[in-house]
Design a protein around this motif. Structure first.
Motif, mmCIF file in Angstrom:
data_model
loop_
_atom_site.group_PDB
_atom_site.id
_atom_site.type_symbol
_atom_site.label_atom_id
_atom_site.label_comp_id
_atom_site.label_asym_id
_atom_site.label_seq_id
_atom_site.Cartn_x
_atom_site.Cartn_y
_atom_site.Cartn_z
ATOM 1 N N SER A 18 16.257 52.625 -30.162
ATOM 2 C CA SER A 18 17.859 51.973 -29.711
ATOM 3 C C SER A 18 18.561 51.577 -30.983
ATOM 4 O O SER A 18 19.750 51.253 -30.826
ATOM 5 N N ILE A 19 17.858 51.656 -32.077
ATOM 6 C CA ILE A 19 18.516 51.214 -33.610
ATOM 7 C C ILE A 19 19.353 52.179 -33.843
ATOM 8 O O ILE A 19 19.211 53.380 -33.648
ATOM 9 N N THR A 20 20.679 51.741 -34.300
ATOM 10 C CA THR A 20 21.822 52.510 -34.905
ATOM 11 C C THR A 20 21.336 53.388 -35.964
ATOM 12 O O THR A 20 21.858 54.554 -36.080
ATOM 13 N N VAL A 21 20.408 53.017 -36.769
ATOM 14 C CA VAL A 21 19.894 53.854 -38.106
ATOM 15 C C VAL A 21 19.539 55.186 -37.836
ATOM 16 O O VAL A 21 19.818 56.113 -38.332
ATOM 17 N N GLN A 23 20.413 57.029 -34.810
ATOM 18 C CA GLN A 23 21.581 57.824 -34.504
ATOM 19 C C GLN A 23 22.239 58.400 -35.912
ATOM 20 O O GLN A 23 22.893 59.228 -35.926
ATOM 21 N N ASP A 24 22.481 57.115 -36.827
ATOM 22 C CA ASP A 24 23.101 57.687 -38.124
ATOM 23 C C ASP A 24 22.438 58.736 -38.696
ATOM 24 O O ASP A 24 23.230 59.655 -39.241
ATOM 25 N N SER A 41 27.516 56.334 -43.251
ATOM 26 C CA SER A 41 27.764 56.343 -41.692
ATOM 27 C C SER A 41 28.737 55.428 -41.395
ATOM 28 O O SER A 41 29.207 54.615 -42.190
ATOM 29 N N SER A 43 28.358 52.802 -39.885
ATOM 30 C CA SER A 43 27.958 51.458 -39.975
ATOM 31 C C SER A 43 27.874 50.905 -41.343
ATOM 32 O O SER A 43 26.993 49.853 -41.643
#
Length: 247
Positions: A18-21, A23-24, A41, A43
């Motif tokens: 689930s963590i954005t990193v 996906q980044d 990225s 973020s």
């Protein structure tokens, strides 16, 4: 990642998935058209992404074997007193040797860039790659860790260390790479390999060979579920299961 924070591997997997990193990192790979490229990225995280040459992937799939690190000095920085020699797949060693001078300069430049910031102000650095490109990401991360250790031994202030997120990376070394990284607590827990059944190379060299994993594996199911393992026996068992058409 501390298992004590979670009740099961499924909970760890759900968190990591689930963590954005993550996906980044994957997004940066899809935007990289050369051997490597540094991205920022959405973020604000700096992501250094690597690609692989297709002919090396073909050679890997044809079954190149392990070679000793004492014949390939470019990986000397990974060796330790307890594990002075490593055995690494021949294809991936040569893949790293080809642009080694360029990658070494790149890693040093990246280190110097991030060392300019005070620890609390540093921009996080993620190093990533897919398939055998993940190997370049791992070696570059280890090289960065090596530079950091050297500077800290000379009295430099501690800087944030990079994390390495790979996708579909097959097993590339024997237990001595695992042992070398485990010897260095500041290097350990910096690596995550995200895998799924459609990955073309992930099931090569599983528990029937000398190959061993050394990082955390995040297994992704087609249904959207995730589970994560650090235990090497469980990782190898899952990789064996992925080979089966019924998995």
């Amino acid at each position: 990642m501390s298992q004590k924070m979670f009740n099961s591997e499924v909970e760890v997997g759900k968190f990591l998935g689930s963590i954005t990193v993550v996906q980044d990192a994957y997004g940066a790979i899809s935007q990289t058209s050369s051997t490597y490229q540094l991205h920022t990225s959405p973020s604000g995280i700096k992501v250094l992404a690597f690609n692989c040459f297709s002919d090396y992937t073909l050679r890997f799939r044809n079954g190149e074997d392990l070679v000793s690190s004492d014949k390939h000095k470019v990986v000397d920085f990974v060796s330790t007193n307890v594990n002075p020699k490593l055995s690494i797949n021949k294809v991936v060693v040569e893949l790293f040797e080809l642009p080694f001078k360029e990658l070494s300069e790149l890693s040093n430049q990246v280190y110097l860039y991030f060392s300019r910031f005070k620890t609390q102000d540093q921009i996080p650095l993620v190093v990533t790659g897919c398939d055998l490109g993940g190997y370049l990401a791992i070696l570059n991360t280890l090289l960065h860790q090596h530079y950091t250790d050297f500077e800290e031994s000379n009295g430099s202030k501690i800087v944030k260390r990079p994390i390495c997120i790979t996708f579909g990376l097959p097993l590339i070394s024997n237990q001595h790479l695992q042992g070398a990284i485990s010897e260095l607590p500041q290097w350990k827990s910096s690596f995550l390999n995200v895998v799924a059944k459609p990955d073309l190379l992930i099931s090569f060299f599983s528990s029937t060979s000398q190959y061993m994993s050394f990082d955390t594996f995040l297994f992704c199911a087609k249904s959207g579920g995730h589970t994560a393992f650090e235990d090497q026996d469980m990782i190898l068992a899952f990789l064996d299961g992925m080979v089966s058409s019924n998995a």
